[in-house]
Design a protein around this motif. Structure first.
Motif, mmCIF file in Angstrom:
data_model
loop_
_atom_site.group_PDB
_atom_site.id
_atom_site.type_symbol
_atom_site.label_atom_id
_atom_site.label_comp_id
_atom_site.label_asym_id
_atom_site.label_seq_id
_atom_site.Cartn_x
_atom_site.Cartn_y
_atom_site.Cartn_z
ATOM 1 N N ASN A 134 45.593 37.489 -3.285
ATOM 2 C CA ASN A 134 44.555 36.519 -2.959
ATOM 3 C C ASN A 134 43.542 37.107 -2.000
ATOM 4 O O ASN A 134 42.352 36.783 -2.066
ATOM 5 C CB ASN A 134 45.183 35.263 -2.369
ATOM 6 N N ALA A 135 44.004 37.970 -1.109
ATOM 7 C CA ALA A 135 43.071 38.639 -0.203
ATOM 8 C C ALA A 135 42.108 39.508 -1.011
ATOM 9 O O ALA A 135 40.908 39.532 -0.740
ATOM 10 C CB ALA A 135 43.840 39.490 0.811
ATOM 11 N N VAL A 136 42.640 40.183 -2.052
ATOM 12 C CA VAL A 136 41.795 41.017 -2.907
ATOM 13 C C VAL A 136 40.711 40.163 -3.549
ATOM 14 O O VAL A 136 39.521 40.509 -3.526
ATOM 15 C CB VAL A 136 42.648 41.704 -4.000
ATOM 16 N N VAL A 137 41.105 39.041 -4.117
ATOM 17 C CA VAL A 137 40.146 38.166 -4.785
ATOM 18 C C VAL A 137 39.097 37.680 -3.788
ATOM 19 O O VAL A 137 37.897 37.735 -4.035
ATOM 20 C CB VAL A 137 40.870 36.967 -5.434
ATOM 21 N N ALA A 138 39.586 37.220 -2.632
ATOM 22 C CA ALA A 138 38.681 36.636 -1.644
ATOM 23 C C ALA A 138 37.654 37.656 -1.178
ATOM 24 O O ALA A 138 36.460 37.358 -1.078
ATOM 25 C CB ALA A 138 39.488 36.110 -0.459
ATOM 26 N N ILE A 139 38.128 38.881 -0.903
ATOM 27 C CA ILE A 139 37.196 39.908 -0.419
ATOM 28 C C ILE A 139 36.314 40.390 -1.575
ATOM 29 O O ILE A 139 35.117 40.622 -1.397
ATOM 30 C CB ILE A 139 37.972 41.084 0.217
ATOM 31 N N GLY A 140 36.908 40.507 -2.756
ATOM 32 C CA GLY A 140 36.190 41.010 -3.921
ATOM 33 C C GLY A 140 35.009 40.137 -4.292
ATOM 34 O O GLY A 140 33.918 40.633 -4.606
ATOM 35 N N VAL A 141 35.186 38.825 -4.251
ATOM 36 C CA VAL A 141 34.108 37.901 -4.602
ATOM 37 C C VAL A 141 32.874 38.169 -3.756
ATOM 38 O O VAL A 141 31.739 38.124 -4.240
ATOM 39 C CB VAL A 141 34.597 36.442 -4.443
ATOM 40 N N PHE A 142 33.122 38.490 -2.479
ATOM 41 C CA PHE A 142 31.975 38.703 -1.601
ATOM 42 C C PHE A 142 31.353 40.071 -1.760
ATOM 43 O O PHE A 142 30.280 40.329 -1.237
ATOM 44 C CB PHE A 142 32.375 38.435 -0.154
ATOM 45 N N ASN A 143 32.033 40.952 -2.454
ATOM 46 C CA ASN A 143 31.431 42.252 -2.739
ATOM 47 C C ASN A 143 30.453 42.170 -3.907
ATOM 48 O O ASN A 143 29.568 43.012 -4.044
ATOM 49 C CB ASN A 143 32.511 43.284 -3.056
ATOM 50 N N ILE A 144 30.617 41.161 -4.780
ATOM 51 C CA ILE A 144 29.807 41.098 -6.002
ATOM 52 C C ILE A 144 28.299 41.057 -5.684
ATOM 53 O O ILE A 144 27.554 41.911 -6.169
ATOM 54 C CB ILE A 144 30.222 39.894 -6.878
ATOM 55 N N PRO A 145 27.819 40.097 -4.873
ATOM 56 C CA PRO A 145 26.366 40.063 -4.638
ATOM 57 C C PRO A 145 25.851 41.300 -3.910
ATOM 58 O O PRO A 145 24.705 41.713 -4.123
ATOM 59 C CB PRO A 145 26.165 38.807 -3.795
ATOM 60 N N VAL A 146 26.702 41.908 -3.084
ATOM 61 C CA VAL A 146 26.275 43.121 -2.381
ATOM 62 C C VAL A 146 25.928 44.203 -3.396
ATOM 63 O O VAL A 146 24.849 44.810 -3.358
ATOM 64 C CB VAL A 146 27.391 43.607 -1.432
ATOM 65 N N PHE A 147 26.845 44.407 -4.344
ATOM 66 C CA PHE A 147 26.603 45.437 -5.357
ATOM 67 C C PHE A 147 25.477 45.031 -6.304
ATOM 68 O O PHE A 147 24.712 45.875 -6.772
ATOM 69 C CB PHE A 147 27.886 45.728 -6.134
ATOM 70 N N ALA A 148 25.377 43.748 -6.595
ATOM 71 C CA ALA A 148 24.309 43.291 -7.489
ATOM 72 C C ALA A 148 22.953 43.627 -6.890
ATOM 73 O O ALA A 148 22.057 44.127 -7.582
ATOM 74 C CB ALA A 148 24.444 41.795 -7.729
ATOM 75 N N ARG A 149 22.782 43.364 -5.591
ATOM 76 C CA ARG A 149 21.501 43.629 -4.931
ATOM 77 C C ARG A 149 21.189 45.126 -4.901
ATOM 78 O O ARG A 149 20.063 45.540 -5.188
ATOM 79 C CB ARG A 149 21.553 43.132 -3.498
ATOM 80 N N VAL A 150 22.198 45.917 -4.545
ATOM 81 C CA VAL A 150 21.989 47.356 -4.468
ATOM 82 C C VAL A 150 21.614 47.905 -5.843
ATOM 83 O O VAL A 150 20.661 48.690 -5.984
ATOM 84 C CB VAL A 150 23.260 48.052 -3.932
ATOM 85 N N ALA A 151 22.335 47.460 -6.872
ATOM 86 C CA ALA A 151 22.074 47.968 -8.224
ATOM 87 C C ALA A 151 20.682 47.557 -8.681
ATOM 88 O O ALA A 151 19.929 48.360 -9.249
ATOM 89 C CB ALA A 151 23.138 47.429 -9.188
ATOM 90 N N ARG A 152 20.294 46.299 -8.415
ATOM 91 C CA ARG A 152 18.976 45.829 -8.850
ATOM 92 C C ARG A 152 17.878 46.606 -8.129
ATOM 93 O O ARG A 152 16.912 47.072 -8.745
ATOM 94 C CB ARG A 152 18.842 44.339 -8.575
ATOM 95 N N GLY A 153 18.053 46.755 -6.801
ATOM 96 C CA GLY A 153 17.037 47.462 -6.039
ATOM 97 C C GLY A 153 16.836 48.882 -6.533
ATOM 98 O O GLY A 153 15.701 49.333 -6.732
ATOM 99 N N GLY A 154 17.951 49.560 -6.760
ATOM 100 C CA GLY A 154 17.865 50.935 -7.238
ATOM 101 C C GLY A 154 17.260 50.995 -8.625
ATOM 102 O O GLY A 154 16.405 51.856 -8.921
ATOM 103 N N ALA A 155 17.668 50.067 -9.489
ATOM 104 C CA ALA A 155 17.221 50.105 -10.874
ATOM 105 C C ALA A 155 15.741 49.799 -10.980
ATOM 106 O O ALA A 155 15.044 50.350 -11.839
ATOM 107 C CB ALA A 155 18.041 49.111 -11.710
ATOM 108 N N LEU A 156 15.210 48.934 -10.113
ATOM 109 C CA LEU A 156 13.793 48.560 -10.191
ATOM 110 C C LEU A 156 12.882 49.772 -9.977
ATOM 111 O O LEU A 156 11.820 49.862 -10.579
ATOM 112 C CB LEU A 156 13.473 47.485 -9.148
ATOM 113 N N THR A 157 13.324 50.710 -9.104
ATOM 114 C CA THR A 157 12.488 51.888 -8.877
ATOM 115 C C THR A 157 12.524 52.824 -10.086
ATOM 116 O O THR A 157 11.617 53.609 -10.293
ATOM 117 C CB THR A 157 12.947 52.668 -7.628
#
Lengths: 276, 505
Positions: A134-157
């Motif tokens: 459950n700790a994995v799930v809880a922490i993992g959920v909050f990693n999703i938007p972090v990676f989404a933003r980084v990937a989008r920012g990088g991809a836009l350039t």
């Protein structure tokens, strides 16, 4: 070779490697079995037989630290896999489809970002019960938007560059462009972010275990060791000191490695370096 | 304009006055604090009660707050475990031991102002023995045939058969007298006749009681008592050291050394009625085989458990009985710690390689810690325990109510509760008609010497059958402000009784 220019990268990676090696070693060998309780030898200070002393059950602290490090790394790494596995595709999709898709993904990210991560992690574990998974799930959920933003920012350039336009003219679908042209170009960013999230994940796991919502005995983690030692702090501060320092050293090592990797991999920094 | 600017003399006077008045204000404040401290007490307890009605809930946490403070019974149990007059000031027992006639105290009112009389007593007992009664100890009051109000201050209770422990049983928290007007709301707003009246319950934080100034008996020294719920040992340690609480009835043994060396505190080490047992589901394989249970008994190292969990502050037990009870017999040697004997018995039971089982642990330190140590001890004879941590609500549902468990660790805190083994539907799943008959004889016997023999026989049967793993008797290790007096050192019944607590300088 560019690597020697980043001493922090070398130090960070080396220290991380040492802890990962110790953690993996605990799978096959620890100085003493971690479940072996021997009350007669409890609260011993560091000695030749027990390098880091023994805890309130007479368990070998060095063995507990090795096993606890494994749990902490595993939880944090699994959470990073969840975050990157879902977040990066979402970020790429936002960058290539734009429009309503991007709006939806960004607002979704904002929504998750709006909550304090640890508080929601507490909520999740309170709802579905404590435990490492459950700790994995809880922490993992909050990693999703972090990676989404980084990937989008990088991809836009990247997405406005000529070779992407060429690929589109050649008839490649959006999904294929994202996979073949965008993903390889943002990999560096994702790896740097993963290192940082790994450090944050270890802290989050320690926090959750400390308040009793993470790893449960007889398994152990660094946070759980801290929790167990807490009531004994006045009498036996060493029991808190050991896991506390290990957490600090691991997090510093990962942050150094992350900084070093960013300098080494960030495409925007390359021209500056070659000019110098 | 002198009036505005003032002279040096005026300014000086002003300053003197300010200082003087400040000093006066501070003096008054300090005196107020000192006075307030002398009649108020803040007691930390580990668990928050689920309700505040001791007649409808098994949780000890309920009794700790309300027993003898808010609610009183016909009799009450004192610090030594003996029966004292309560709301019944005196009583007579008929020759055949079947009819008890109680004379009730006069001038008693409930906290809501309603008068107490014999009708309240009949109501309270009829509520306990009713079909739909929620009383946790209903079986204890089953011998009651009838309760009659002879006049407003006399009650006659007739029993179906002589019952040796009857006067003790009606002094338990489960048999306190409640009023028909308020009984339904006692779970949230308890209304009793006791020396302290309920003021407020801040859920998750505290319960406040205030002295009942129209109490019929001797008025206690305290005017106000606050029970604070602090489950975490480190938090409680800091609260005590910082002076945020004045004491706790039971402190975790591992930190007692902190307070033993500090002159601001005193540590009271006493006995309790809490037998910590490895509850075993006798109705389930492989625990239905006595050899398996005996093997487990041989595998338990009580000494290590007591050292590891209670830092030596507890006594070992060999059966379901408190060591300080006059009927106690030492049976800790029935199945001594002997790994070879354990393995041999497992082999005889057809499990030479041991087996795996689950161990459900409620959220109390003694259970969680004992669980880890037992798992390590059992592993030495090949019994692999999977530890499952549960919350109290889940424990009550899974283990206690649905009997869905292999093993569990829990303290049974009710005094003289060996009779629970006579009930085959109890969560142990222990079905032994011989034992049930013995308990029935014991309950019906009033002669002390005979009762002792029967109680010893009952202890022996449980020990030899190894119904449960008998681990140790919980000690009560209270930590209190050194200036507080009157706390119970021993805990012969569940409760933190405020009656005699007072501040001394």
């Amino acid at each position: 070779m560019r690597l020697p220019r980043h001493p922090s990268l070398i130090i960070g990676l080396a220290a991380t490697a040492v802890f990962v090696a110790l953690a993996l070693l605990s799978l096959v060998w620890t100085p003493y079995p971690i479940a072996q309780i021997d009350i007669a030898r409890r609260f011993q200070g560091p000695s030749g037989a027990h390098w880091l002393g023994t805890d309130f059950f007479g368990r070998d602290m060095a063995s507990l630290v090795m096993s606890g490090t494994l749990t902490s790394f595993t939880v944090a790494a699994a959470a990073v896999v969840i975050g990157a596995g879902l977040g990066v595709p979402l970020g790429l999709a936002a960058a290539i489809w734009r429009g309503p898709v991007e709006w939806l993904i960004l607002r979704g990210s904002d929504f998750v970002f709006a909550f304090p991560a640890l508080v929601v992690a507490i909520l999740i574990t309170a709802l579905i019960g404590p435990g490492a998974i459950n700790a994995v799930v809880a922490i993992g959920v909050f990693n999703i938007p972090v990676f989404a933003r980084v990937a989008r920012g990088g991809a836009l350039t990247v997405v406005s560059l000529d070779f992407v336009a060429a690929a589109r003219l050649a008839g490649l679908s959006n999904a294929a462009i994202a996979r073949r042209h965008l993903l390889p170009n943002i990999m560096g960013l994702v790896i740097v972010q993963a290192t940082i999230q790994l450090a944050l994940g270890i802290l989050a796991e320690a926090g959750l275990s400390y308040i009793g919502l993470g790893t449960q005995p007889p398994a152990t983690s660094l946070g759980l060791m801290l929790r167990d030692a807490q009531s004994l702090f006045v009498l036996h501060p060493f029991l808190s000191l050991v896991p506390g320092l290990v957490i600090i050293v691991i997090v510093i090592a990962l942050n150094l490695a992350g900084d070093g990797l960013r300098d080494a991999l960030d495409p925007r920094l390359k021209p500056v370096e070659s000019a110098a | 304009m002198p009036g505005e600017i003032g002279t040096v003399g005026e300014l000086f006077m002003l300053k003197v006055l300010t200082v003087l008045s400040l000093a006066l204000v501070m003096n008054a404040a300090l005196a107020g604090a000192a006075l307030a401290q002398q009649t108020q007490v803040r007691i930390a307890v580990a668990l928050e009660p689920p309700t505040l009605d001791p007649t409808a809930n098994a949780a000890e946490a309920v009794d700790i707050v309300v027993y003898q403070n808010v609610f009183e019974g016909l009799t009450r149990i004192d610090e030594n475990g003996t029966v004292q007059p309560g709301l019944a000031t005196e009583w007579t027992i008929s020759e055949d031991g079947l009819t008890y006639t109680f004379t009730l105290a006069e001038g008693v009112t409930f906290h809501d102002g309603s008068a107490f009389d014999a009708e309240d007593v009949t109501f309270a007992f009829e509520r306990i023995v009713a079909e739909d009664s929620l009383n946790a100890q209903k079986a204890l009051y089953e011998p009651i045939e009838s309760v009659t109000a002879v006049d407003p201050h006399t009650v006659e209770i007739t029993l179906k058969r002589p019952t040796g422990t009857f006067l003790f049983d009606i002094g338990r928290p489960d048999a306190v007298i409640v009023a028909p007007e308020s009984a339904e709301n006692n779970a949230r707003v308890p209304i009793g006749t006791g020396p302290f009246a309920f003021v407020q319950w801040d859920r998750g934080s505290r319960v406040i009681l205030e002295r009942n100034d129209v109490y019929w008996g001797e008025r206690p020294a305290l005017t106000r008592a606050t029970y604070l719920f602090i489950g975490d040992t480190a938090t409680l340690t800091n609260a005590l050291l910082a002076g945020d609480v004045d004491g706790t009835n039971n402190m975790a043994a591992e930190v007692l050394d902190v307070f033993a060396a500090d002159p601001r505190f005193k540590v009271l080490v006493g006995t309790t009625e809490g037998e910590v047992i490895l509850a075993t589901n006798n109705a389930r394989e492989p625990f239905d085989n006595p050899k398996v249970r005996q093997a487990m008994a041989h595998a338990i190292d009580r000494h290590a458990l007591i050292e590891g969990v209670t830092y030596g502050y507890s006594q070992p037990i060999g059966s379901h009985f408190a060591p300080h009870n006059p009927y106690y017999v030492d049976l800790t040697g029935t199945y001594p710690h002997d790994l070879d004997a354990a393995k041999a018995l497992l082999a005889e039971a057809g499990l030479p390689d041991g087996f795996s089982a689950t161990l459900k642990l409620p959220p109390v330190a003694y259970a969680r810690m004992s669980g880890q140590i037992l798992a390590s001890q059992f592993a030495e004879v090949g019994i692999e325990l999977e530890l499952i941590n549960v919350e109290w609500a889940q424990w009550l549902e899974d283990v206690f109510t649905n009997h869905d468990y292999d093993l569990s660790i829990v303290a049974h805190v009710e005094p003289f509760d060996i009779g629970i083994y006579a009930d085959p539907d109890y969560y142990f799943g222990y079905d032994n008609p011989e034992f049930a008959a013995l308990i029935e004889t014991l309950n019906a016997t009033t002669d002390d010497a005979e009762r002792k023999d029967l109680a010893i026989e009952a202890q022996r049967i449980l020990a030899e059958d190894a119904v449960n793993g008998y681990l140790f008797e919980l000690a009560q290790t209270g930590v209190w402000d050194a200036r507080l007096e009157g706390m119970w050192q021993n805990s012969p019944i569940e409760g933190v009784v405020l009656r005699d607590i007072r501040w001394v300088e």
